[in-house]
Design a protein around this motif. Structure first.
Motif, PDB file in Angstrom:
ATOM      1  N   ASP A 258       0.827  -1.209   0.000  1.00 49.49           N
ATOM      2  CA  ASP A 258       0.000   0.000   0.000  1.00 49.49           C
ATOM      3  C   ASP A 258       0.861   1.258   0.000  1.00 49.49           C
ATOM      4  OD1 ASP A 258      -2.289  -1.539   0.028  1.00 49.49           O
ATOM      5  OD2 ASP A 258      -2.629  -1.338   2.201  1.00 49.49           O
ATOM      6  N   VAL A 259       1.969   1.216   0.746  1.00 50.64           N
ATOM      7  CA  VAL A 259       2.818   2.395   0.842  1.00 50.64           C
ATOM      8  C   VAL A 259       3.393   2.759  -0.523  1.00 50.64           C
ATOM      9  CG1 VAL A 259       4.913   1.078   1.434  1.00 50.64           C
ATOM     10  CG2 VAL A 259       4.695   3.457   2.159  1.00 50.64           C
ATOM     11  N   SER A 260       3.673   1.762  -1.353  1.00 57.24           N
ATOM     12  CA  SER A 260       4.200   2.031  -2.690  1.00 57.24           C
ATOM     13  C   SER A 260       3.160   2.734  -3.548  1.00 57.24           C
ATOM     14  CB  SER A 260       4.632   0.733  -3.376  1.00 57.24           C
ATOM     15  OG  SER A 260       5.532   0.005  -2.576  1.00 57.24           O
ATOM     16  N   VAL A 261       1.950   2.210  -3.538  1.00 60.38           N
ATOM     17  CA  VAL A 261       0.872   2.784  -4.343  1.00 60.38           C
ATOM     18  C   VAL A 261       0.576   4.211  -3.891  1.00 60.38           C
ATOM     19  CG1 VAL A 261      -1.562   2.554  -4.975  1.00 60.38           C
ATOM     20  CG2 VAL A 261      -0.104   0.521  -4.832  1.00 60.38           C
TER      21      VAL A 261
ATOM     22  N   ALA B 216       3.189  11.059  -6.376  1.00 58.79           N
ATOM     23  CA  ALA B 216       4.083  11.509  -7.440  1.00 58.79           C
ATOM     24  C   ALA B 216       3.295  12.023  -8.638  1.00 58.79           C
ATOM     25  CB  ALA B 216       5.018  10.375  -7.859  1.00 58.79           C
ATOM     26  N   THR B 217       2.117  11.451  -8.886  1.00 59.16           N
ATOM     27  CA  THR B 217       1.266  11.915  -9.979  1.00 59.16           C
ATOM     28  C   THR B 217       0.907  13.379  -9.794  1.00 59.16           C
ATOM     29  OG1 THR B 217       0.305   9.690 -10.037  1.00 59.16           O
ATOM     30  CG2 THR B 217      -0.810  11.410 -11.315  1.00 59.16           C
ATOM     31  N   VAL B 218       0.550  13.739  -8.585  1.00 55.95           N
ATOM     32  CA  VAL B 218       0.189  15.131  -8.296  1.00 55.95           C
ATOM     33  C   VAL B 218       1.395  16.041  -8.499  1.00 55.95           C
ATOM     34  CG1 VAL B 218      -0.663  16.711  -6.525  1.00 55.95           C
ATOM     35  CG2 VAL B 218      -1.593  14.385  -6.678  1.00 55.95           C
TER      36      VAL B 218
ATOM     37  N   LEU C 122      -0.227   2.019 -10.768  1.00 55.59           N
ATOM     38  CA  LEU C 122      -1.543   2.394 -10.241  1.00 55.59           C
ATOM     39  C   LEU C 122      -2.670   1.582 -10.875  1.00 55.59           C
ATOM     40  CD1 LEU C 122      -1.214   6.281  -9.945  1.00 55.59           C
ATOM     41  CD2 LEU C 122      -0.785   4.516  -8.224  1.00 55.59           C
ATOM     42  N   ASN C 123      -2.334   0.660 -11.760  1.00 56.57           N
ATOM     43  CA  ASN C 123      -3.333  -0.216 -12.368  1.00 56.57           C
ATOM     44  C   ASN C 123      -3.820  -1.213 -11.309  1.00 56.57           C
ATOM     45  OD1 ASN C 123      -4.688  -2.259 -13.773  1.00 56.57           O
ATOM     46  ND2 ASN C 123      -3.352  -2.116 -15.547  1.00 56.57           N
ATOM     47  N   PRO C 124      -5.124  -1.293 -11.064  1.00 55.41           N
ATOM     48  CA  PRO C 124      -5.620  -2.232 -10.042  1.00 55.41           C
ATOM     49  C   PRO C 124      -5.161  -3.672 -10.269  1.00 55.41           C
ATOM     50  CG  PRO C 124      -7.361  -0.723 -10.694  1.00 55.41           C
ATOM     51  CD  PRO C 124      -6.208  -0.477 -11.637  1.00 55.41           C
ATOM     52  N   GLU C 125      -4.964  -4.076 -11.527  1.00 56.00           N
ATOM     53  CA  GLU C 125      -4.512  -5.435 -11.812  1.00 56.00           C
ATOM     54  C   GLU C 125      -3.098  -5.681 -11.293  1.00 56.00           C
ATOM     55  OE1 GLU C 125      -4.894  -6.404 -15.923  1.00 56.00           O
ATOM     56  OE2 GLU C 125      -7.027  -5.906 -16.012  1.00 56.00           O
ATOM     57  N   PHE C 126      -2.318  -4.615 -11.177  1.00 49.18           N
ATOM     58  CA  PHE C 126      -0.931  -4.770 -10.737  1.00 49.18           C
ATOM     59  C   PHE C 126      -0.834  -5.056  -9.245  1.00 49.18           C
ATOM     60  CE2 PHE C 126       3.471  -3.170  -9.927  1.00 49.18           C
ATOM     61  CZ  PHE C 126       4.125  -4.033 -10.791  1.00 49.18           C
ATOM     62  N   ARG C 127      -1.919  -4.842  -8.503  1.00 51.66           N
ATOM     63  CA  ARG C 127      -1.876  -5.086  -7.058  1.00 51.66           C
ATOM     64  C   ARG C 127      -1.574  -6.547  -6.746  1.00 51.66           C
ATOM     65  NH1 ARG C 127      -3.573  -0.880  -3.693  1.00 51.66           N
ATOM     66  NH2 ARG C 127      -2.578  -2.226  -2.149  1.00 51.66           N
ATOM     67  N   GLN C 128      -1.840  -7.446  -7.690  1.00 55.42           N
ATOM     68  CA  GLN C 128      -1.587  -8.870  -7.470  1.00 55.42           C
ATOM     69  C   GLN C 128      -0.183  -9.292  -7.906  1.00 55.42           C
ATOM     70  OE1 GLN C 128      -4.016 -10.376  -5.750  1.00 55.42           O
ATOM     71  NE2 GLN C 128      -4.974  -8.343  -5.869  1.00 55.42           N
ATOM     72  N   TRP C 129       0.584  -8.372  -8.440  1.00 54.42           N
ATOM     73  CA  TRP C 129       1.945  -8.701  -8.900  1.00 54.42           C
ATOM     74  C   TRP C 129       2.785  -9.158  -7.710  1.00 54.42           C
ATOM     75  CZ3 TRP C 129       6.706  -6.504  -7.635  1.00 54.42           C
ATOM     76  CH2 TRP C 129       7.790  -6.821  -8.474  1.00 54.42           C
ATOM     77  N   ASP C 130       3.466 -10.281  -7.874  1.00 54.83           N
ATOM     78  CA  ASP C 130       4.234 -10.866  -6.768  1.00 54.83           C
ATOM     79  C   ASP C 130       5.260 -11.814  -7.371  1.00 54.83           C
ATOM     80  OD1 ASP C 130       5.100 -12.603  -4.645  1.00 54.83           O
ATOM     81  OD2 ASP C 130       3.289 -12.106  -3.511  1.00 54.83           O
ATOM     82  N   ILE C 131       6.548 -11.587  -7.089  1.00 54.98           N
ATOM     83  CA  ILE C 131       7.593 -12.442  -7.662  1.00 54.98           C
ATOM     84  C   ILE C 131       8.260 -13.331  -6.606  1.00 54.98           C
ATOM     85  CG2 ILE C 131       8.030 -10.816  -9.534  1.00 54.98           C
ATOM     86  CD1 ILE C 131      10.663 -10.030  -8.096  1.00 54.98           C
ATOM     87  N   THR C 132       7.679 -13.404  -5.423  1.00 52.02           N
ATOM     88  CA  THR C 132       8.318 -14.205  -4.378  1.00 52.02           C
ATOM     89  C   THR C 132       8.404 -15.679  -4.766  1.00 52.02           C
ATOM     90  OG1 THR C 132       6.191 -14.399  -3.216  1.00 52.02           O
ATOM     91  CG2 THR C 132       7.676 -12.630  -2.514  1.00 52.02           C
ATOM     92  N   GLY C 133       7.487 -16.137  -5.613  1.00 55.82           N
ATOM     93  CA  GLY C 133       7.475 -17.535  -5.980  1.00 55.82           C
ATOM     94  C   GLY C 133       8.666 -17.999  -6.795  1.00 55.82           C
ATOM     95  N   VAL C 134       9.393 -17.063  -7.425  1.00 57.74           N
ATOM     96  CA  VAL C 134      10.550 -17.460  -8.240  1.00 57.74           C
ATOM     97  C   VAL C 134      11.871 -17.241  -7.510  1.00 57.74           C
ATOM     98  CG1 VAL C 134       9.277 -16.898 -10.341  1.00 57.74           C
ATOM     99  CG2 VAL C 134      10.899 -15.223  -9.415  1.00 57.74           C
TER     100      VAL C 134
ATOM    101  N   GLU D 241      10.118   5.610   1.415  1.00 59.80           N
ATOM    102  CA  GLU D 241       8.715   5.976   1.237  1.00 59.80           C
ATOM    103  C   GLU D 241       7.996   5.086   0.221  1.00 59.80           C
ATOM    104  OE1 GLU D 241      11.127   8.849  -1.407  1.00 59.80           O
ATOM    105  OE2 GLU D 241      11.415   7.546   0.343  1.00 59.80           O
ATOM    106  N   TYR D 242       8.755   4.268  -0.511  1.00 61.26           N
ATOM    107  CA  TYR D 242       8.160   3.412  -1.540  1.00 61.26           C
ATOM    108  C   TYR D 242       8.083   1.941  -1.138  1.00 61.26           C
ATOM    109  CZ  TYR D 242       8.191   7.169  -5.005  1.00 61.26           C
ATOM    110  OH  TYR D 242       7.946   8.338  -5.695  1.00 61.26           O
ATOM    111  N   GLY D 243       8.579   1.598   0.032  1.00 64.38           N
ATOM    112  CA  GLY D 243       8.535   0.204   0.438  1.00 64.38           C
ATOM    113  C   GLY D 243       9.034   0.033   1.856  1.00 64.38           C
ATOM    114  N   THR D 244       8.689  -1.095   2.470  1.00 64.66           N
ATOM    115  CA  THR D 244       9.080  -1.367   3.845  1.00 64.66           C
ATOM    116  C   THR D 244      10.088  -2.512   3.894  1.00 64.66           C
ATOM    117  OG1 THR D 244       7.412  -3.062   4.303  1.00 64.66           O
ATOM    118  CG2 THR D 244       6.710  -0.754   4.506  1.00 64.66           C
ATOM    119  N   MET D 245      10.569  -2.794   5.095  1.00 64.23           N
ATOM    120  CA  MET D 245      11.503  -3.897   5.286  1.00 64.23           C
ATOM    121  C   MET D 245      10.877  -5.256   4.947  1.00 64.23           C
ATOM    122  SD  MET D 245      14.470  -2.853   6.086  1.00 64.23           S
ATOM    123  CE  MET D 245      15.137  -1.217   6.454  1.00 64.23           C
ATOM    124  N   ALA D 246       9.556  -5.295   4.814  1.00 66.76           N
ATOM    125  CA  ALA D 246       8.900  -6.545   4.437  1.00 66.76           C
ATOM    126  C   ALA D 246       9.399  -7.044   3.082  1.00 66.76           C
ATOM    127  CB  ALA D 246       7.385  -6.358   4.400  1.00 66.76           C
TER     128      ALA D 246
END
Length: 275
Positions: free
Chosen positions: A157-160, A166-168, A198-210, A227-232
């Motif tokens: 969420d913090v990234s989005v 940034a758009t503003v 910001l595409n809603p479809e991109f919210r499911q993007w996840d590369i942890t599986g590879v 500001e764009y990501g956490t330690m997670a």
């Protein structure tokens, strides 16, 4: 180590022919320490709004400290490379395509052979860090090591929120003017990155599986004040790659190479020299 006379290396252009549905591309690239022909190569992969010019002199400084050659380039849509057409939207798997297709095609075009790739390092920042991880997962036996700086492995969420802000700044502030110094087609660069994140479809993007496919040495770096990501993000990397090493930088945001370069350089040099 011996130091070469400092100068600004020339920017060259590589032509990538159309292939498997990809259009032909022209990518700007630049060699650093080109005279060190026996040294390993570091490929630098820029952030989502980056380019060759936006790195400034940080890649050169890293190469000097390590005695390596460096390769920097602007991905399609950025810098002086083929711009994104105004009506084209990056697909959800755009970073996969950069890792699996565009980067290997560039290496082919400029003559980096299998032997050189086997000891090549990749340093990526932000989106570039994600592309570096995807490349390492796809070519596990053909890479010397990876350093991922503020990478994304899933969408937070913090990234989005930060990208929406940034758009503003781009539409109402001075961000467009600032970015125009680094991109021939600044709208190509900004909206290619902005629209997909910001595409809603991109919210499911996840590369942890590879990530578990990565066999080479790996250092993941994150700032506590990013500001764009956490330690997670890098904690997830460590949970999937047992041999990964993590560096967490205090009082540092999303761009350690600009905000805390001394700490970043020290972590990188210590890691590479330990291998």
């Amino acid at each position: 180590m011996d130091r070469l006379v400092q100068h600004t290396p020339a920017i060259s252009v590589a032509d990538l022919p159309a292939k498997d549905g990809r259009e032909s591309l022209r990518l700007e690239y630049q060699w650093l320490n080109a005279g060190r022909t026996d040294a390993p190569v570091i490929v630098f992969l820029h952030e989502g709004l980056g380019s060759i010019a936006m790195w400034k002199d940080w890649p050169q400084k890293v190469c000097e400290q390590l005695g390596f050659r460096g390769l920097v380039y602007s991905r399609p849509g950025y810098g002086g490379s083929t711009p994104r057409e105004a009506d084209v939207k990056w697909p959800v798997d755009f970073m996969h395509r950069q890792a699996y297709d565009v980067l290997p095609a560039l290496l082919d075009a400029i003559g980096i052979d299998d032997a050189e790739r086997a000891r090549m390092w990749v340093i990526g920042h932000s989106d570039g860090g994600s592309i570096a991880l995807l490349y390492a997962a796809a070519f596990p036996d053909a890479l010397g090591g990876v350093i991922a700086i503020a990478p994304h492995v899933f969408v937070e969420d913090v990234s989005v929120k930060a990208i929406a802000e940034a758009t503003v700044l781009y539409m109402q502030g001075d961000l467009r003017d600032k970015l125009s110094r680094y991109h021939t087609d600044v709208d190509s660069a900004f909206y290619g990155w902005n629209d997909i994140w910001l595409n809603p479809e991109f919210r499911q993007w996840d590369i942890t599986g590879v990530l578990s496919s990565i066999q080479c040495p790996l250092l993941a770096i994150q700032g506590h004040d990013d500001e764009y990501g956490t330690m997670a993000q890098i904690d997830a990397i460590a949970s999937h790659i047992p041999h990964a090493q993590l560096t967490k930088l205090s009082a540092c945001g999303h761009s350690p190479h600009r905000q805390c370069p001394a700490m970043l350089d020290a972590a990188i040099v210590a890691f590479v020299k330990s291998i």
